[in-house]
Design an enzyme around this catalytic site. Structure first.
Site, mmCIF file in Angstrom:
data_model
loop_
_atom_site.group_PDB
_atom_site.id
_atom_site.type_symbol
_atom_site.label_atom_id
_atom_site.label_comp_id
_atom_site.label_asym_id
_atom_site.label_seq_id
_atom_site.Cartn_x
_atom_site.Cartn_y
_atom_site.Cartn_z
ATOM 1 N N GLY A 48 0.781 -1.238 0.000
ATOM 2 C CA GLY A 48 0.000 0.000 0.000
ATOM 3 C C GLY A 48 0.812 1.285 0.000
ATOM 4 N N GLU A 103 3.908 4.028 5.925
ATOM 5 C CA GLU A 103 2.665 3.257 5.766
ATOM 6 C C GLU A 103 1.624 4.099 5.039
ATOM 7 O OE1 GLU A 103 1.293 0.564 5.772
ATOM 8 O OE2 GLU A 103 1.572 -0.666 7.545
ATOM 9 N N ASP A 104 0.741 3.440 4.315
ATOM 10 C CA ASP A 104 -0.359 4.199 3.707
ATOM 11 C C ASP A 104 -1.431 4.512 4.753
ATOM 12 O OD1 ASP A 104 -0.908 1.495 3.888
ATOM 13 O OD2 ASP A 104 -2.040 1.389 2.025
ATOM 14 N N ASP A 107 -4.810 1.389 10.572
ATOM 15 C CA ASP A 107 -6.223 1.071 10.770
ATOM 16 C C ASP A 107 -6.354 0.494 12.177
ATOM 17 O OD1 ASP A 107 -8.849 0.015 10.408
ATOM 18 O OD2 ASP A 107 -8.519 -0.177 8.280
ATOM 19 N N PHE A 156 -14.450 2.683 4.527
ATOM 20 C CA PHE A 156 -13.541 1.892 3.690
ATOM 21 C C PHE A 156 -12.965 2.799 2.614
ATOM 22 C CE2 PHE A 156 -12.015 -2.314 2.997
ATOM 23 C CZ PHE A 156 -11.435 -2.202 1.746
ATOM 24 N N VAL A 157 -11.676 3.108 2.767
ATOM 25 C CA VAL A 157 -11.061 4.053 1.830
ATOM 26 C C VAL A 157 -10.094 3.346 0.885
ATOM 27 C CG1 VAL A 157 -11.333 6.111 3.267
ATOM 28 C CG2 VAL A 157 -9.323 4.680 3.578
ATOM 29 N N ASP A 163 -6.041 -0.449 -1.482
ATOM 30 C CA ASP A 163 -6.797 -1.321 -2.378
ATOM 31 C C ASP A 163 -8.065 -1.867 -1.741
ATOM 32 O OD1 ASP A 163 -5.409 -3.138 -0.520
ATOM 33 O OD2 ASP A 163 -6.122 -4.726 -1.851
ATOM 34 N N ARG A 169 -5.810 0.808 -6.389
ATOM 35 C CA ARG A 169 -4.577 1.417 -5.865
ATOM 36 C C ARG A 169 -4.124 2.596 -6.726
ATOM 37 N NH1 ARG A 169 -2.252 -2.153 -1.921
ATOM 38 N NH2 ARG A 169 -2.538 -4.359 -2.398
HETATM 39 C C1 PRP Z 1 -2.961 -2.559 4.782
HETATM 40 C C2 PRP Z 1 -2.187 -1.249 4.875
HETATM 41 C C3 PRP Z 1 -1.435 -1.363 6.168
HETATM 42 C C4 PRP Z 1 -2.364 -2.230 7.019
HETATM 43 C C5 PRP Z 1 -3.087 -1.360 7.978
HETATM 44 O O1 PRP Z 1 -2.116 -3.528 4.277
HETATM 45 O O2 PRP Z 1 -1.313 -1.079 3.782
HETATM 46 O O3 PRP Z 1 -0.203 -2.015 6.005
HETATM 47 O O4 PRP Z 1 -3.309 -2.864 6.131
HETATM 48 O O5 PRP Z 1 -4.039 -2.100 8.677
HETATM 49 P P1 PRP Z 1 -3.943 -2.414 10.232
HETATM 50 O O6 PRP Z 1 -3.562 -1.119 10.930
HETATM 51 O O7 PRP Z 1 -5.356 -2.834 10.556
HETATM 52 O O8 PRP Z 1 -2.961 -3.491 10.457
HETATM 53 P P2 PRP Z 1 -2.634 -4.941 3.694
HETATM 54 O O9 PRP Z 1 -2.344 -6.026 4.678
HETATM 55 O O10 PRP Z 1 -4.045 -4.789 3.218
HETATM 56 O O11 PRP Z 1 -1.649 -5.143 2.477
HETATM 57 P P3 PRP Z 1 -1.306 -4.167 1.246
HETATM 58 O O12 PRP Z 1 -0.376 -3.094 1.794
HETATM 59 O O13 PRP Z 1 -0.648 -5.073 0.277
HETATM 60 O O14 PRP Z 1 -2.591 -3.575 0.731
#
Ligand code: PRP
Length: 184
Positions: A48, A103-104, A107, A156-157, A163, A169
């Site tokens: 992300g 980080e993106d 959550d 849900f963003v 993604d 993305r």
């Molecule tokens: C997403 C995002 C963060 C994480 C945040 O990654 O990029 O890394 O979730 O969520 P959390 O705070 O609840 O742990 P994901 O596992 O979806 O993988 P991606 O980066 O490949 O989209």
């Protein structure tokens, strides 16, 4: 210029491409000022953060090196479960380096919590976090980023790296996905 077309699956745009670019510039300026006289080692969390890393690194004026780590959290399509797995480790050692994890979104915080614990044992000179988005309402682990782009509501963003089922993305803005798309 005509207004850009919004993807039909997007209910609402939260941050435009211009707003994101401006905020990333500010974050880059802040990091450059706070790390003056030092070297920064960015660690992008795949996948992300890829877009943010690419833009942020160009806004940092102190010497900067770059590495990536891949972590996935498992769960339903829209919520992480708390089970986190390391898919790809760093290429270089962080020992003695001033690390900024990029980080993106934060959550639940479970991914970042896992990562910070993992890196804590590796003797970095310092360790900070830069996240474009922070969703405090969803937090399950007590993590906090020093650098945050925007705080977002518990929706849900997607877009700008984020993604749903690996798509969206590439949207240049960040928007709320229509619930009917993910059966919400
Ligand atoms: C997403 C995002 C963060 C994480 C945040 O990654 O990029 O890394 O979730 O969520 P959390 O705070 O609840 O742990 P994901 O596992 O979806 O993988 P991606 O980066 O490949 O989209």
């Amino acid at each position: 210029m005509p207004a850009p077309e919004i993807h039909p699956d997007i209910q609402e745009v939260l941050f435009s491409a211009e707003q994101i670019a401006e905020r990333v510039r500010e974050l880059g300026r802040q990091i450059s000022a706070e790390y003056a006289g030092r070297e920064v080692h960015l660690v992008g969390v795949l996948r992300g953060s890829a877009l943010l890393v690419a833009d942020l690194i160009r806004e940092i004026t102190v010497p900067v090196s770059l590495d990536f780590i891949a972590i996935s959290s498992y769960g339903s399509n829209t919520r992480s479960s708390g089970v986190v797995r390391l898919n790809k480790d760093l290429e270089s050692s962080v020992e003695g380096r001033h690390v900024i994890v990029v980080e993106d979104i934060i959550d639940t915080g479970l991914t970042l919590n896992y990562l910070v614990n993992l890196l804590a044992d590796r003797s970095a000179a310092s360790l900070e976090v830069c996240a474009l988005l922070d969703k405090p309402a969803a937090r399950k682990a007590p993590v906090q980023a020093r650098y945050v782009g925007f705080t977002v509501p518990d929706a849900f963003v997607v877009g700008y790296g984020l993604d749903y089922n690996q798509f969206y993305r590439g949207l240049p803005y960040i928007g709320v996905l229509r619930p009917e798309v993910y059966g919400g």
